[in-house]
Scaffold this active site. Structure first.
Site, PDB file in Angstrom:
ATOM      1  N   GLN A 102       0.819  -1.214   0.000  1.00 44.14           N
ATOM      2  CA  GLN A 102       0.000   0.000   0.000  1.00 44.14           C
ATOM      3  C   GLN A 102       0.855   1.267   0.000  1.00 44.14           C
ATOM      4  OE1 GLN A 102      -2.837  -1.495   3.336  1.00 44.14           O
ATOM      5  NE2 GLN A 102      -3.954   0.083   2.245  1.00 44.14           N
ATOM      6  N   ASP A 123      -2.356  -4.811  -0.183  1.00 46.95           N
ATOM      7  CA  ASP A 123      -2.029  -6.101   0.420  1.00 46.95           C
ATOM      8  C   ASP A 123      -2.935  -6.475   1.582  1.00 46.95           C
ATOM      9  OD1 ASP A 123      -0.922  -4.089   2.004  1.00 46.95           O
ATOM     10  OD2 ASP A 123       1.118  -4.880   1.938  1.00 46.95           O
TER      11      ASP A 123
END
Length: 481
Positions: free
Chosen positions: A81, A239
């Site tokens: 991220q 993720d």
């Protein structure tokens, strides 16, 4: 290759340090092939990676999967991220990507919070109070410190967006990953023009947000990948949102993920807006919400302490009154971007094993402190805490979480849950199912449950006290201007 009952799908986990690929039977969840290739990350004050490494690693990992990848009907990419990827007019990186754990943008984060009206205004508008991890702060840092790079940028992407675009030729993202940028408003589920104007970012540089269940595109034939032309490409996601899919999470079930970073999160039907900034009010990849708290220092920091002590990571000893705050990369929870590690309470009879246990305790403390803030008020506090990530297999991590949480702890047997979540998202394109329901059908969360033990309030209170007393020192940090 084993005979598959259903169509094959590919799930990708492009993490901070490597890319992992799974080829999965969409009917059964059986992993029929896998591959992995590493990335490099810069050291020092910054944390950067060349995005072209991610693509090379994806190609290598896919080729390791052989014919199974060629037979896949759909693919989805989950990625780390927050990272800022800047591309020029030809689609090439302008500079290395600024990663989630690059804390150089902490001053810009503080300034942006003030300029928009304070933490409460940010939380109400975007669901989160941006810290140095958030993409919006990294763009502000780039514009201030590397203005020529900012002017040369023709497209801004997140890590998973970059890889998806290489597959499809289209600039797309999803609501889960977009919610970690700081310029996507959770109130409207759209890019926030006011915030973009505040940081001088043209909205035309951003990718289209693909809806849950929507096809992002198809694999184009302009590269040498073992996919058939026309293979469906899902939206992908960040993720943590992918891991939530991979577990088939239902609202109220808490997850503690032990990786390079530590995270604690749960699916919620309600949009979160925590003005303290402890909990980020992220969206999930399905249409619900994923309130989440994240620390920068988890397994990597504890392993570093073990290495400094010359110990195996499992060589912990009980009975310590030492407090070790392993903030080796600064910290996000609590918000101390300039902090360094702190040791308090060292005595002549303190052993190396006790110091190592103190590092585990310090790493877990902040995550558990955020757990009640992540869960809805009516959530069942006796529900087992799902322990995932690289550290979840370690006995020392398991027992530390168990002792400091006072909750039963469940360790799913399925590995690579981020890639499995991406695979479930890809499978949902083919079957029309909710990806979380696909994962539940695959029984990915099944695993042993460790019974609850008495919560170690003494250790928790000691760490909280040291953290409170040392806050001015930690905020000052040790970095030179």
């Amino acid at each position: 290759m084993s005979a598959a009952e259903g169509p094959l799908v590919v799930g990708v986990d492009s993490s901070t340090q490597s890319t992992k690929v799974l080829v999965v039977d969409a009917a059964t969840g059986q992993v029929v092939a896998s591959g992995q290739a590493p990335h490099t990350v810069s050291s020092g004050d910054g944390r950067e990676s060349d995005p072209r490494q991610w693509w090379d690693a994806l190609c290598e990992a896919l080729h390791q999967c052989g014919e199974a990848a060629h037979e896949a009907a759909a693919v989805s990419i989950a990625g780390q991220q927050h990272g800022l990827v800047t591309l020029d007019a030809q689609g090439a990186p302008v500079r290395p990507a600024l990663l989630w754990n690059d804390v150089r943008s902490a001053p810009q984060a503080r300034r942006l919070v003030e300029e928009l009206g304070g933490p409460k205004a940010w939380a109400e508008r975007t669901g989160s109070v941006p810290g140095a991890s958030f993409t919006v702060t990294k763009w502000a840092w780039l514009a201030e410190h590397e203005p020529e790079a900012a002017r040369s940028t023709a497209a801004v992407r997140l890590p998973h967006d970059y890889l998806t675009q290489h597959l499809t030729g289209e600039g797309t993202t999803d609501r889960g990953d977009a919610s970690g940028t700081g310029w996507w408003a959770s109130t409207t589920e759209a890019y926030d023009d006011g915030i973009l104007a505040l940081v001088g970012l043209d909205p035309s540089l951003l990718p289209r947000v693909v809806r849950p269940g929507e096809v992002a595109g198809t694999v184009r034939d302009s590269h040498d990948l073992p996919f058939s032309k026309g293979t469906l490409v899902a939206a992908g996601t960040g993720d943590n949102a992918a891991a939530a899919l991979g577990l088939g999470l239902r609202p109220g079930t808490p997850v503690l993920s032990l990786g390079t970073s530590g995270t604690v999160y749960a699916v919620s039907r309600h949009r979160s807006a925590d003005p303290s900034g402890t909990v980020a009010g992220f969206a999930d990849a399905r249409g619900d919400w994923l309130p989440l708290a994240c620390t920068l220092n988890c397994t990597l920091a504890v392993d570093r302490v073990a290495a400094l002590l010359g110990l195996d990571r499992e060589a912990v000893e009980p009975g310590t009154s030492v407090t070790l705050l392993p903030y080796l990369d600064g910290e996000r929870t609590p918000n101390l971007p300039n902090a360094s590690g702190l040791l308090h309470g060292l005595r002549h009879d303190t052993t190396a094993g006790q110091l190592l246990q103190a590092a585990y305790d310090g790493a877990v403390h902040a995550l558990l402190g955020a757990l009640d803030l992540v869960l809805d008020q009516d959530a069942d506090r006796t529900t087992p805490l799902l322990l995932i990530g690289g550290g979840a297999r370690g006995t020392a991590w398991q027992q530390t979480v168990r002792r400091l949480s006072g909750r039963p702890v469940q360790i799913p047997e399925a590995r690579e849950l981020v890639a499995l979540g991406a695979a479930a998202q890809a499978a949902g394109l083919l079957t029309g199912e909710d990806p979380a329901a696909v994962a539940r059908r695959w029984r990915t969360a099944d695993g042993p449950v460790l019974e609850a033990v008495h919560r170690d309030e003494v250790t928790l209170n000691r760490i909280s006290g040291v953290l409170s007393d040392a806050a001015p020192l930690l905020e000052r940090g040790t970095r030179t201007p």
